[in-house]
Scaffold this motif. Sequence first.
Motif, PDB file in Angstrom:
ATOM      1  N   GLY A 118       0.827  -1.216   0.000  1.00  0.00           N
ATOM      2  CA  GLY A 118       0.000   0.000   0.000  1.00  0.00           C
ATOM      3  C   GLY A 118       0.851   1.251   0.000  1.00  0.00           C
ATOM      4  N   ILE A 119       1.892   1.257   0.829  1.00  0.00           N
ATOM      5  CA  ILE A 119       2.744   2.443   0.956  1.00  0.00           C
ATOM      6  C   ILE A 119       3.487   2.746  -0.344  1.00  0.00           C
ATOM      7  N   THR A 120       3.961   1.698  -1.017  1.00  0.00           N
ATOM      8  CA  THR A 120       4.802   1.938  -2.194  1.00  0.00           C
ATOM      9  C   THR A 120       4.003   1.960  -3.499  1.00  0.00           C
ATOM     10  N   LEU A 121       2.693   1.881  -3.396  1.00  0.00           N
ATOM     11  CA  LEU A 121       1.879   1.820  -4.616  1.00  0.00           C
ATOM     12  C   LEU A 121       2.171   2.970  -5.591  1.00  0.00           C
ATOM     13  N   PRO A 122       2.200   4.220  -5.115  1.00  0.00           N
ATOM     14  CA  PRO A 122       2.446   5.300  -6.095  1.00  0.00           C
ATOM     15  C   PRO A 122       3.916   5.513  -6.453  1.00  0.00           C
ATOM     16  N   ILE A 123       4.836   4.787  -5.824  1.00  0.00           N
ATOM     17  CA  ILE A 123       6.257   5.021  -6.120  1.00  0.00           C
ATOM     18  C   ILE A 123       6.923   3.775  -6.692  1.00  0.00           C
ATOM     19  N   THR A 124       6.117   2.858  -7.186  1.00  0.00           N
ATOM     20  CA  THR A 124       6.657   1.712  -7.916  1.00  0.00           C
ATOM     21  C   THR A 124       5.868   1.579  -9.221  1.00  0.00           C
ATOM     22  N   LYS A 125       6.470   0.896 -10.202  1.00  0.00           N
ATOM     23  CA  LYS A 125       5.717   0.605 -11.423  1.00  0.00           C
ATOM     24  C   LYS A 125       4.619  -0.397 -11.114  1.00  0.00           C
ATOM     25  N   HIS A 126       4.930  -1.323 -10.215  1.00  0.00           N
ATOM     26  CA  HIS A 126       3.974  -2.339  -9.809  1.00  0.00           C
ATOM     27  C   HIS A 126       4.503  -2.973  -8.529  1.00  0.00           C
ATOM     28  N   ASN A 127       3.627  -3.589  -7.769  1.00  0.00           N
ATOM     29  CA  ASN A 127       4.119  -4.367  -6.633  1.00  0.00           C
ATOM     30  C   ASN A 127       3.241  -5.573  -6.365  1.00  0.00           C
ATOM     31  N   TYR A 128       3.772  -6.485  -5.551  1.00  0.00           N
ATOM     32  CA  TYR A 128       3.124  -7.786  -5.341  1.00  0.00           C
ATOM     33  C   TYR A 128       3.140  -8.126  -3.861  1.00  0.00           C
ATOM     34  N   LEU A 129       2.087  -8.765  -3.409  1.00  0.00           N
ATOM     35  CA  LEU A 129       2.106  -9.415  -2.101  1.00  0.00           C
ATOM     36  C   LEU A 129       1.986 -10.909  -2.368  1.00  0.00           C
ATOM     37  N   VAL A 130       3.044 -11.632  -2.043  1.00  0.00           N
ATOM     38  CA  VAL A 130       3.082 -13.061  -2.325  1.00  0.00           C
ATOM     39  C   VAL A 130       2.857 -13.817  -1.023  1.00  0.00           C
ATOM     40  N   THR A 131       1.858 -14.673  -0.994  1.00  0.00           N
ATOM     41  CA  THR A 131       1.530 -15.383   0.246  1.00  0.00           C
ATOM     42  C   THR A 131       1.688 -16.902   0.123  1.00  0.00           C
ATOM     43  N   ARG A 132       2.103 -17.388  -1.067  1.00  0.00           N
ATOM     44  CA  ARG A 132       2.293 -18.832  -1.239  1.00  0.00           C
ATOM     45  C   ARG A 132       3.607 -19.074  -1.964  1.00  0.00           C
ATOM     46  N   ALA A 133       4.297 -20.115  -1.592  1.00  0.00           N
ATOM     47  CA  ALA A 133       5.586 -20.428  -2.226  1.00  0.00           C
ATOM     48  C   ALA A 133       5.432 -20.580  -3.740  1.00  0.00           C
ATOM     49  N   ALA A 134       4.277 -21.132  -4.159  1.00  0.00           N
ATOM     50  CA  ALA A 134       4.078 -21.370  -5.596  1.00  0.00           C
ATOM     51  C   ALA A 134       3.965 -20.068  -6.383  1.00  0.00           C
ATOM     52  N   ASP A 135       3.666 -18.967  -5.699  1.00  0.00           N
ATOM     53  CA  ASP A 135       3.516 -17.686  -6.398  1.00  0.00           C
ATOM     54  C   ASP A 135       4.824 -16.887  -6.488  1.00  0.00           C
ATOM     55  N   VAL A 136       5.868 -17.380  -5.824  1.00  0.00           N
ATOM     56  CA  VAL A 136       7.111 -16.610  -5.771  1.00  0.00           C
ATOM     57  C   VAL A 136       7.696 -16.426  -7.175  1.00  0.00           C
ATOM     58  N   ALA A 137       7.832 -17.520  -7.900  1.00  0.00           N
ATOM     59  CA  ALA A 137       8.491 -17.432  -9.215  1.00  0.00           C
ATOM     60  C   ALA A 137       7.695 -16.582 -10.209  1.00  0.00           C
ATOM     61  N   PRO A 138       6.374 -16.790 -10.346  1.00  0.00           N
ATOM     62  CA  PRO A 138       5.634 -15.919 -11.277  1.00  0.00           C
ATOM     63  C   PRO A 138       5.752 -14.450 -10.905  1.00  0.00           C
ATOM     64  N   ALA A 139       5.678 -14.147  -9.608  1.00  0.00           N
ATOM     65  CA  ALA A 139       5.757 -12.742  -9.191  1.00  0.00           C
ATOM     66  C   ALA A 139       7.138 -12.170  -9.501  1.00  0.00           C
ATOM     67  N   LEU A 140       8.187 -12.925  -9.178  1.00  0.00           N
ATOM     68  CA  LEU A 140       9.545 -12.401  -9.397  1.00  0.00           C
ATOM     69  C   LEU A 140       9.866 -12.264 -10.884  1.00  0.00           C
ATOM     70  N   ARG A 141       9.469 -13.252 -11.670  1.00  0.00           N
ATOM     71  CA  ARG A 141       9.753 -13.148 -13.117  1.00  0.00           C
ATOM     72  C   ARG A 141       9.052 -11.941 -13.715  1.00  0.00           C
ATOM     73  N   GLU A 142       7.796 -11.768 -13.303  1.00  0.00           N
ATOM     74  CA  GLU A 142       7.072 -10.626 -13.850  1.00  0.00           C
ATOM     75  C   GLU A 142       7.671  -9.317 -13.331  1.00  0.00           C
ATOM     76  N   ALA A 143       8.110  -9.328 -12.066  1.00  0.00           N
ATOM     77  CA  ALA A 143       8.699  -8.111 -11.488  1.00  0.00           C
ATOM     78  C   ALA A 143       9.917  -7.667 -12.301  1.00  0.00           C
ATOM     79  N   PHE A 144      10.781  -8.615 -12.658  1.00  0.00           N
ATOM     80  CA  PHE A 144      11.964  -8.256 -13.461  1.00  0.00           C
ATOM     81  C   PHE A 144      11.553  -7.746 -14.841  1.00  0.00           C
ATOM     82  N   ALA A 145      10.547  -8.401 -15.418  1.00  0.00           N
ATOM     83  CA  ALA A 145      10.106  -7.983 -16.753  1.00  0.00           C
ATOM     84  C   ALA A 145       9.521  -6.579 -16.709  1.00  0.00           C
TER      85      ALA A 145
END
Lengths: 572, 180
Positions: A118-145
Amino acid sequence: MKQSGAQIIWECLVREGVDTVFGYPGGAILPAYDAMLGYPIRHVLVRHEQSAAHMADGYARASGRVGVVVATSGPGATNLVTGLATAMMDSSPVVAITGQVGSALLGTDAFQEVDITGITLPITKHNYLVTRAADVAPALREAFAVARSGRPGPVLVDITKDAQQGLAELDWEGAVPSRHLRHIPPFPDEKELAAAAELINAAHRPLILAGHGIQLSGARAEVLSFAERGDVPFAITLLGLGAVPATHPLSLGMMGMHGEAWVNHAIQEADLLLAFGMRFDDRVTGKLREYAPNAKKIHIDIDPSEINKIVPVDLALGGDLKAVLEALLPLVQVADRSAWLDRIRSWKGDSAVRDIKNLPDEGHLYAAHVMNDLWRLTKGGAVVVSDVGQHQMWEAQYYHHDAERSLITSGGAGTMGFALPAAIGAKLARPDAEDWVVAGDGGFQMTFAELITTVQEQVKVNIAVINNGYLGMVRQWQELFYEGRYAATPILSPDFVKLAEAFGIPGIRVQRRGEVAEAVARAREAQGTVLVEFRVEQEDSVYPMVPAGAALHEMIRRPAPSAIAETGSDPV
Amino acid sequence: MSHVLVVYTDDEPGVLTRVASLFRRRGFNIHSLTVGPTERERVSRMTIVVDADEILARRAVEHLRKLVNVLEVQQLDRARKVVRDLALVRVKAGPEIRSRVLELVQVFRANVVDIAEDSLVIECTGNLEKIEALVEMLRPYGILEVGRTGAVALARGSRAGARRTLATVPGTDGPQTMSV
């Protein structure tokens, strides 16, 4: 084979080509730190998370690769905020990974819980809250892209402790990102390109506004071909310095609030402005209603939301600058615009006489002299990381950047304390480069704890502290616009030489012009970090200056030498 | 001046916050915002009415397109669109005035959806002007409460523009990450 979310984090970073991360451990990120030891990634321990974010930013700006910062939840995460905002304003690709409290505790005000997405919403291009191990890789790959695509910028990935501890298969192929491709601006069609060429070929006084986008797009060669083909001079933004060579015959130098007089006059007199990867920041336009009143404007930018945001343009070409210029180049006629160039040169003549470099050398130390000496002594080959304030402007005026990525500075955000940590990041990205921090006494005191980081991590940066005993740029504004009432701008500094010694670093004090060369030489020769304090003229001001709200041609000029003042000749 | 924007987004937690935050930060004035599911799974549709001139509205579109969660943004044509708002109005209607209120309901082709001893709840669907007009006509009788949905809008004509575009938007069928 199942792995922990923590292992998946590092596995993803390795696959994304990350060799270095900057960070600070803590409770909620502990599983990730524990897993880190098994991977070939260097971790740089900082003394404050803000510095870690600046280091990742400096790393990114020096190399063009994504910089990575790691922090824990709560205060660890909030300390990143200034660094992320700095990266956002200057389109720097940074991925921040933060630990978060366990998902069951989210929303309960648990220990060290903050809503960092919530805090970084306006100062990032995008952000993620990851709550499951299975979501780590999709979130990180997309974050780099997301961080590196289009107009680059920072992305934050907040990963709960249980997502780090939980187990999942790493499905790398299944995690291939695509959402960052959703809004690629349509490439200009032939009609638009032809219309642009027509404006360019018909112009008598065209001028390129060379911005940071040239660097980000890798369009240096195309911009220079364009300029040379059409005999079009270029003015450079602060973040554009180095993107095109300062000593090129068609280079005019920096534009804007502290741009040289001839550059700003050229903008006001031009009949065509070609904005290449720049965004008409208020520090380069001055009063908008009187900005470049004679000029048609063509804007080339990859970010469509920048078009017509500040300055309405006659023609916009959306897209990657390099690609657009490649398409445009064949349509641009070879031209001779020497009349226009001569006119600009005639303004320059007057400014040269006023230049501070022409002041009689009475042994006093002026920051501008220090910058110019540093440029000569390093043969213009250093990566300079400047902080924010007067020294930043003097650096921009008197260190002539020819090489790409040779100036790293906080332009949009104007973040004091940026230089030292960003330089550490820059040095680790390009170990063979010679790095110089140029900071004021104010900004340097904000983050100098990172001196010990240079020792622990054996990173060599050369540091020039320009000490005038004031928060100089604010003092200058007080002198010019607040009747000289110096509210809270005189600033005491520690003994920088002793301070350096306390960190195990050589410290040198320079008080006279004649001592500059030897100090710079000693710093360059030393194995490790060296701090050189330059005690400069206390109440010196940066000129020329366009006062806030004034038009670009309404500059406060450098005081003219008395001979010129008497004859009263002022061609500008 | 108002403009109607239709925004297709991933149906994920926090998307509304991103959109609202963008409007707040860039100083765009939201007149109304509605959000609901679409004919496609995991895609939400927002109808946003903004008070803005043409240049500002176009800038809002470009900023929305920069959000990773946004699939597509359309600025609906001024003339060629259907805009509907739904209002529930609780109005005083004792026995002595009830018949006059019911007449109004008929004229506006609205419905009575609840009756109490001294009040009615009226449901009215229509464009913004019609609803404003009904509310104005009811005001003298004593309005107790008004609930409105805000506008929902579609382009007129047969072009299934949004659907065609959406099919080509990357990342609508792939694995979804938890994204705030």
